[in-house]
Design a protein around this motif. Structure first.
Motif, PDB file in Angstrom:
ATOM      1  N   CYS A 194      53.401  39.368  97.021  1.00 52.09           N
ATOM      2  CA  CYS A 194      52.088  40.020  96.994  1.00 52.09           C
ATOM      3  C   CYS A 194      51.179  39.310  96.000  1.00 52.09           C
ATOM      4  CB  CYS A 194      52.230  41.487  96.611  1.00 52.09           C
ATOM      5  SG  CYS A 194      50.673  42.366  96.372  1.00 52.09           S
ATOM      6  N   GLU A 195      49.940  39.034  96.418  1.00 50.36           N
ATOM      7  CA  GLU A 195      48.932  38.427  95.548  1.00 50.36           C
ATOM      8  C   GLU A 195      47.678  39.296  95.592  1.00 50.36           C
ATOM      9  OE1 GLU A 195      46.074  34.436  95.267  1.00 50.36           O
ATOM     10  OE2 GLU A 195      47.584  34.637  96.873  1.00 50.36           O
ATOM     11  N   VAL A 196      47.280  39.859  94.453  1.00 49.06           N
ATOM     12  CA  VAL A 196      46.081  40.689  94.381  1.00 49.06           C
ATOM     13  C   VAL A 196      44.846  39.793  94.389  1.00 49.06           C
ATOM     14  CG1 VAL A 196      44.785  42.329  92.970  1.00 49.06           C
ATOM     15  CG2 VAL A 196      47.271  42.554  93.167  1.00 49.06           C
ATOM     16  N   LEU A 197      43.887  40.081  95.281  1.00 49.68           N
ATOM     17  CA  LEU A 197      42.652  39.306  95.386  1.00 49.68           C
ATOM     18  C   LEU A 197      41.471  40.046  94.773  1.00 49.68           C
ATOM     19  CD1 LEU A 197      43.033  38.022  99.070  1.00 49.68           C
ATOM     20  CD2 LEU A 197      43.805  36.922  96.960  1.00 49.68           C
ATOM     21  N   GLU A 198      41.381  41.340  95.013  1.00 51.42           N
ATOM     22  CA  GLU A 198      40.294  42.161  94.476  1.00 51.42           C
ATOM     23  C   GLU A 198      40.885  43.482  93.976  1.00 51.42           C
ATOM     24  OE1 GLU A 198      36.995  42.826  97.116  1.00 51.42           O
ATOM     25  OE2 GLU A 198      37.280  40.884  98.113  1.00 51.42           O
TER      26      GLU A 198
END
Length: 440
Positions: free
Chosen positions: A410-414
């Motif tokens: 998982c990669e948080v963008l906003e």
């Protein structure tokens, strides 16, 4: 069992389940806010209660953790079921109802015949029941489905309601037990499921199956805390149905105190760590991430209130409110919680995260978990290797642990500030591992 005593036993078992044998007697008593003498007395009481339902071996009796939690894969039984049974009935009622059910297993009896049998078979330490008590017991047992009234006129005859189990073949009974076992360990609320599971296990034993036959599932998914907290659900739901306020002593889990006794003796009166609360209960919410129950209520002074169920002690049902008042407060609470991941009521925040599909053939467990747990969030495809997940929630403090639990998938963008927080946390984790020798 007195209400206060049950509160103490629940907190005692909760701490035992969470800490195991990590605490000494003094540390255990201090955490509970009781004396070492009260600790020893409570432990003896629990062991006596457990032994009355199933005898323990000498080794189990001598060891704290094993004496109460003697089998990890059957932990629901010693830690939970016997406590619920002991809380639900007085000792004399328990003996009388058990004898009644036993007598009706193989025979059809009238109330008067049952009265004679009970008078002959009751232990000497307990008083013999009268006809009014027997008829009251029969009415109660019929209402809960334990016994059934036979066809025919007066005087009515009764027998045990064993049709479901008796009419099943051995394979069908095993299949039913396996189904109940899985559901009780994965669904909420669970106590009724554990009680049914216990009954089916006894039915298998009567048919000659060994105890190992029922122990086919070695993996149990449950939290002791969330099952113990079900002790409060009946009272809370009753208050919600009847639109009545609740009064209780609340011990915030953040303060580290699990129990506070009632100050009934002025010589030993002292200030408690908790706060006396009066609230109109509106909703009960369960957090699957941490296995926690929450009570959502309304206070005339403070508005919307959120309580961890494990902090509720000395619960009492109070006065009723008008239906219009209850309905309006419930609608307002549902509006405030509409975008809550669990119970958060902070300002709404749009969260966008990129998820990476597993780099292997087979089931896409990342996608499956996001679809199952992502609530009202939306998913859209990005590439063959990734997909985007978007959701607007009240604050990020409750959704953040869920996002973090996916690790590198998982990669948080906003929002950008949340992305920076996640980067800082993973950097801290990496720095902790850099100090470990490669040949460790």
């Amino acid at each position: 069992m007195a209400r206060e005593s049950f509160d103490k036993e629940v907190q005692f078992l909760r701490l035992l389940a969470l800490a195991g044998g990590a605490y000494s007697r003094q540390q255990f008593a201090s955490r509970l806010g009781i004396s070492v003498h009260t600790y020893d007395k409570t432990l003896r009481y629990l062991k006596d209660m457990r032994t009355s339902l199933q005898p323990l071996s000498a080794n189990q009796e001598s060891d704290l953790t094993e004496g109460l939690r003697y089998n990890h894969y059957e932990s629901a039984d010693p830690l939970l079921l016997f406590l619920f049974r002991a809380k639900s009935l007085k000792e004399s009622e328990s003996v009388r109802l058990s004898l009644t059910i036993t007598l009706l297993q193989d025979r059809e009896l009238t109330a008067k015949e049952l009265l004679d049998e009970c008078s002959d078979n009751m232990p000497l330490d307990f008083p013999c029941p009268d006809e009014k008590t027997i008829r009251g017991d029969l009415k109660y047992l019929e209402e809960v489905g334990v016994i059934t009234r036979c066809e025919g006129g007066r005087p009515y005859r009764y027998r045990a309601a064993n049709d479901l189990v008796d009419h099943l073949s051995d394979d069908e009974l095993l299949d039913l037990y396996d189904y109940v076992d899985v559901m009780a360990n994965t669904q909420v609320p669970a106590v009724q499921g554990y009680l049914l599971r216990d009954t089916l296990k006894k039915a298998l034993g009567k048919r000659g199956f060994s105890p190992e036959t029922s122990e086919t599932h070695l993996y149990k998914y449950h939290y002791h805390s969330r099952i113990l907290d079900e002790a409060h659900l009946h009272t809370v739901f009753q208050a919600i149905r009847e639109r009545r306020r609740l009064q209780f002593l609340y011990l915030s889990p953040k303060k580290g105190k699990n129990y506070a006794s009632k100050n009934t003796n002025p010589l030993f009166e002292r200030d408690t760590e908790g706060s006396d609360e009066t609230t109109l209960p509106l909703l009960v919410i369960y957090d699957h991430q941490y296995g926690r129950w929450y009570l959502i209520g309304h206070s005339s002074k403070l508005g919307l209130m959120k309580y961890r169920m494990e902090g509720l002690t000395q619960i009492e049902i109070g006065d009723a409110v008008e239906e219009t008042q209850f309905t309006s407060q419930l609608a307002r609470a549902q509006e405030q919680l509409e975008r809550s991941w669990v119970t958060d009521t902070l300002r709404p925040v749009k969260v966008v995260a990129r998820f990476y599909n597993p780099d292997r053939a087979g089931a896409n467990f990342i996608r499956d978990r996001v679809e199952a747990q992502g609530q009202w969030g939306t998913i859209r495809e990005e590439t063959e290797a990734t997909f985007l997940y978007e959701i607007t929630v009240n604050g990020i403090y409750e959704i953040k642990p869920w996002l973090r639990s996916f690790g590198s998938s998982c990669e948080v963008l906003e929002p950008a500030w949340l992305r920076k927080e996640m980067i800082a946390e993973w950097e801290e984790i990496r720095n902790n591992y850099e100090s470990v020798r490669e040949d460790f």
